[in-house]
Enzyme design. Structure first.
Site, PDB file in Angstrom:
ATOM      1  N   GLY A  14       0.831  -1.214   0.000  1.00 27.14           N
ATOM      2  CA  GLY A  14       0.000   0.000   0.000  1.00 27.14           C
ATOM      3  C   GLY A  14       0.860   1.257   0.000  1.00 27.14           C
ATOM      4  O   GLY A  14       1.840   1.325   0.731  1.00 27.14           O
ATOM      5  N   ARG A  75       1.200  -5.179  -5.802  1.00 28.83           N
ATOM      6  CA  ARG A  75       1.171  -6.405  -5.010  1.00 28.83           C
ATOM      7  C   ARG A  75       1.557  -7.509  -5.981  1.00 28.83           C
ATOM      8  O   ARG A  75       1.147  -7.508  -7.141  1.00 28.83           O
ATOM      9  CB  ARG A  75      -0.200  -6.611  -4.389  1.00 28.83           C
ATOM     10  CG  ARG A  75      -0.489  -5.493  -3.375  1.00 28.83           C
ATOM     11  CD  ARG A  75      -1.490  -5.883  -2.320  1.00 28.83           C
ATOM     12  NE  ARG A  75      -1.311  -5.103  -1.114  1.00 28.83           N
ATOM     13  CZ  ARG A  75      -1.828  -3.880  -0.900  1.00 28.83           C
ATOM     14  NH1 ARG A  75      -2.540  -3.298  -1.841  1.00 28.83           N
ATOM     15  NH2 ARG A  75      -1.628  -3.245   0.234  1.00 28.83           N
ATOM     16  N   ASP A 106       4.755  -4.487   6.438  1.00 31.33           N
ATOM     17  CA  ASP A 106       5.308  -5.755   6.940  1.00 31.33           C
ATOM     18  C   ASP A 106       5.326  -6.842   5.858  1.00 31.33           C
ATOM     19  O   ASP A 106       6.236  -7.675   5.829  1.00 31.33           O
ATOM     20  CB  ASP A 106       4.534  -6.233   8.169  1.00 31.33           C
ATOM     21  CG  ASP A 106       3.090  -6.512   7.844  1.00 31.33           C
ATOM     22  OD1 ASP A 106       2.376  -5.564   7.476  1.00 31.33           O
ATOM     23  OD2 ASP A 106       2.676  -7.689   7.919  1.00 31.33           O
ATOM     24  N   THR A 129       3.559   2.843   5.724  1.00 36.01           N
ATOM     25  CA  THR A 129       2.150   2.435   5.729  1.00 36.01           C
ATOM     26  C   THR A 129       1.379   3.388   6.634  1.00 36.01           C
ATOM     27  O   THR A 129       1.888   3.782   7.685  1.00 36.01           O
ATOM     28  CB  THR A 129       1.936   0.980   6.219  1.00 36.01           C
ATOM     29  OG1 THR A 129       0.565   0.815   6.613  1.00 36.01           O
ATOM     30  CG2 THR A 129       2.810   0.625   7.407  1.00 36.01           C
ATOM     31  N   ASP A 131      -1.032   2.727   8.421  1.00 35.73           N
ATOM     32  CA  ASP A 131      -1.639   2.047   9.575  1.00 35.73           C
ATOM     33  C   ASP A 131      -0.816   2.077  10.858  1.00 35.73           C
ATOM     34  O   ASP A 131      -1.324   1.743  11.927  1.00 35.73           O
ATOM     35  CB  ASP A 131      -1.927   0.577   9.224  1.00 35.73           C
ATOM     36  CG  ASP A 131      -3.078   0.450   8.241  1.00 35.73           C
ATOM     37  OD1 ASP A 131      -3.861   1.414   8.141  1.00 35.73           O
ATOM     38  OD2 ASP A 131      -3.185  -0.590   7.578  1.00 35.73           O
ATOM     39  N   ASP A 133       1.456   0.020  11.953  1.00 32.86           N
ATOM     40  CA  ASP A 133       1.213  -1.292  12.562  1.00 32.86           C
ATOM     41  C   ASP A 133       2.368  -2.278  12.357  1.00 32.86           C
ATOM     42  O   ASP A 133       2.152  -3.483  12.284  1.00 32.86           O
ATOM     43  CB  ASP A 133      -0.081  -1.891  11.984  1.00 32.86           C
ATOM     44  CG  ASP A 133       0.012  -2.135  10.485  1.00 32.86           C
ATOM     45  OD1 ASP A 133       0.975  -1.652   9.850  1.00 32.86           O
ATOM     46  OD2 ASP A 133      -0.872  -2.826   9.941  1.00 32.86           O
ATOM     47  N   ARG A 175      -7.031  -2.227   9.080  1.00 34.27           N
ATOM     48  CA  ARG A 175      -7.558  -3.595   9.068  1.00 34.27           C
ATOM     49  C   ARG A 175      -7.322  -4.297  10.403  1.00 34.27           C
ATOM     50  O   ARG A 175      -8.219  -4.876  10.982  1.00 34.27           O
ATOM     51  CB  ARG A 175      -6.866  -4.407   7.971  1.00 34.27           C
ATOM     52  CG  ARG A 175      -7.194  -3.891   6.607  1.00 34.27           C
ATOM     53  CD  ARG A 175      -7.993  -4.874   5.852  1.00 34.27           C
ATOM     54  NE  ARG A 175      -8.911  -4.111   5.022  1.00 34.27           N
ATOM     55  CZ  ARG A 175      -9.237  -4.412   3.791  1.00 34.27           C
ATOM     56  NH1 ARG A 175      -8.746  -5.482   3.244  1.00 34.27           N
ATOM     57  NH2 ARG A 175     -10.073  -3.676   3.115  1.00 34.27           N
TER      58      ARG A 175
END
Ligand code: ADP
Length: 324
Positions: A14, A75, A106, A129, A131, A133, A175
């Site tokens: 992403g 991707r 990740d 990212t 996120d 995360d 997510r």
């Protein structure tokens, strides 16, 4: 003297605002250190298609303020196969690449780790990212911009919610991570926040909305972390109907991914891009640039391979306490 003469870089997974600043920092640090910089288009897909090209100082001019990634991203399912990663390693060796810098999340780091351990390719990671995360780092590039975009949207929604005594469910990205949701909830004074991967406590939710209404609040904003499936807010809306609470849903979605990076993302990614190159030249290969205790440092790649929800209990409590 370092043995590294040529560094390649790609963005994968992403995209996030600030990736371009990291690209610029990697390329310009290479040039100032007298080594070659090679861009790879479209992540691992582009690597397999041998989309490599030389980058000079001008090639990264005027990109600091641009969202997305000038290298583009992708991707690449095939990269999960060992023989595909061997093919990628052969392409890197053929092009005399001494180190590959991977800017991504990740998933991209897992690919880089396998590419490196199976084929003896030195790699460096830069966490990108929205996120926030990735294990091993307190910050990932793009988080601050995504949060700011969501805050701006929620402030606007609050205007209309307050004008009509409305309850809004505002769904933000994440997510497996509630980082965006919690920070947005604190910064917008949301009445409550629903976390990723957690069941909704409807008794608590209804009580929170009704308590606010009783004390004269003319709007309620509930921030929802999207969790595994975007659109989760519609289920919550239906359930609230059963409690006779009418609500509107607004899903912010990909608006949070794009846009011009905020100062924190420009700053952190510039330091990370610089340190990734300097670290590699000093022999600290197979490391990721991370933020720890507010400083950019290098951490071994294998410590940054998992997703982590930086669920800060103190922040959850703060959001609740201030929203009474
Ligand atoms: P992100 O890097 O943002 O977490 P993804 O999880 O989609 O995004 O990963 C990006 C790409 O990295 C994947 O499309 C794939 O090419 C590669 N990748 C992800 N996980 C692995 C893995 N376990 N093994 C090999 N390659 C992987």
């Amino acid at each position: 003297m370092s043995e590294i003469k040529k560094i390649a870089l790609l963005t994968s997974g992403g995209d996030s605002p600030g990736m371009n600043c990291a690209i610029r920092a990697v390329v310009r640090t290479c040039i100032s250190e007298g080594i070659e910089a090679v861009g790879i288009k479209k992540g691992y897909k582009g690597l397999l298609a041998e989309q490599l090209f030389d980058m000079d100082a001008a090639s990264v001019g005027n990109i600091l303020q641009r969202g997305g990634t000038i290298l583009q991203s992708s991707r690449c399912k095939e990269f999960h196969q060992k023989e595909t990663r061997k093919k990628a390693a052969d392409i890197l060796k053929k092009n005399k690449i001494d180190c590959l810098v991977v800017i991504g999340g990740d998933g991209s780091f897992n690919g880089a780790h396998l590419l490196s351990t199976e084929n003896n390719i030195p790699v460096m990671g830069i966490p990108g990212t929205i996120d926030n995360d990735i294990s091993g780092t307190e910050y990932t590039i793009g988080f601050d911009t995504a949060v700011s975009t969501a805050i701006d949207a929620v402030d606007k929604i609050r205007d209309t919610a307050a004008s009509h005594d409305r309850t809004f469910l505002v769904e933000v990205m994440g997510r497996n991570s509630s980082s965006i949701a919690i920070k947005v909830a604190i910064c917008t004074g949301a009445e409550t926040v629903i976390l990723a991967g957690k069941d909704v406590d409807y008794d608590d939710l209804v009580e929170t909305i009704q308590r606010g209404q009783k004390r004269g609040k003319n709007s309620s904003i509930i921030i929802v972390a999207e969790g595994q499936t975007s659109g989760r807010s519609y289920e919550i809306q239906q359930k609230l109907n059963e409690f006779k609470i009418k609500s509107r849903v607004c899903i912010l979605g990909h608006t949070q991914r794009g846009g011009s990076p905020m100062s924190l993302d420009r700053y952190v990614s510039s330091i990370m891009g610089h340190q990734a190159v300097i670290g590699a030249l000093k022999g600290k290969i197979n490391h990721v640039t991370v933020v720890r205790d507010g400083k950019v440092k290098l951490s071994p790649l294998e410590k940054c391979l998992t997703k982590t929800d930086q669920l800060r209990e103190d922040n959850i409590i703060l959001a609740k306490t201030l929203a009474i």
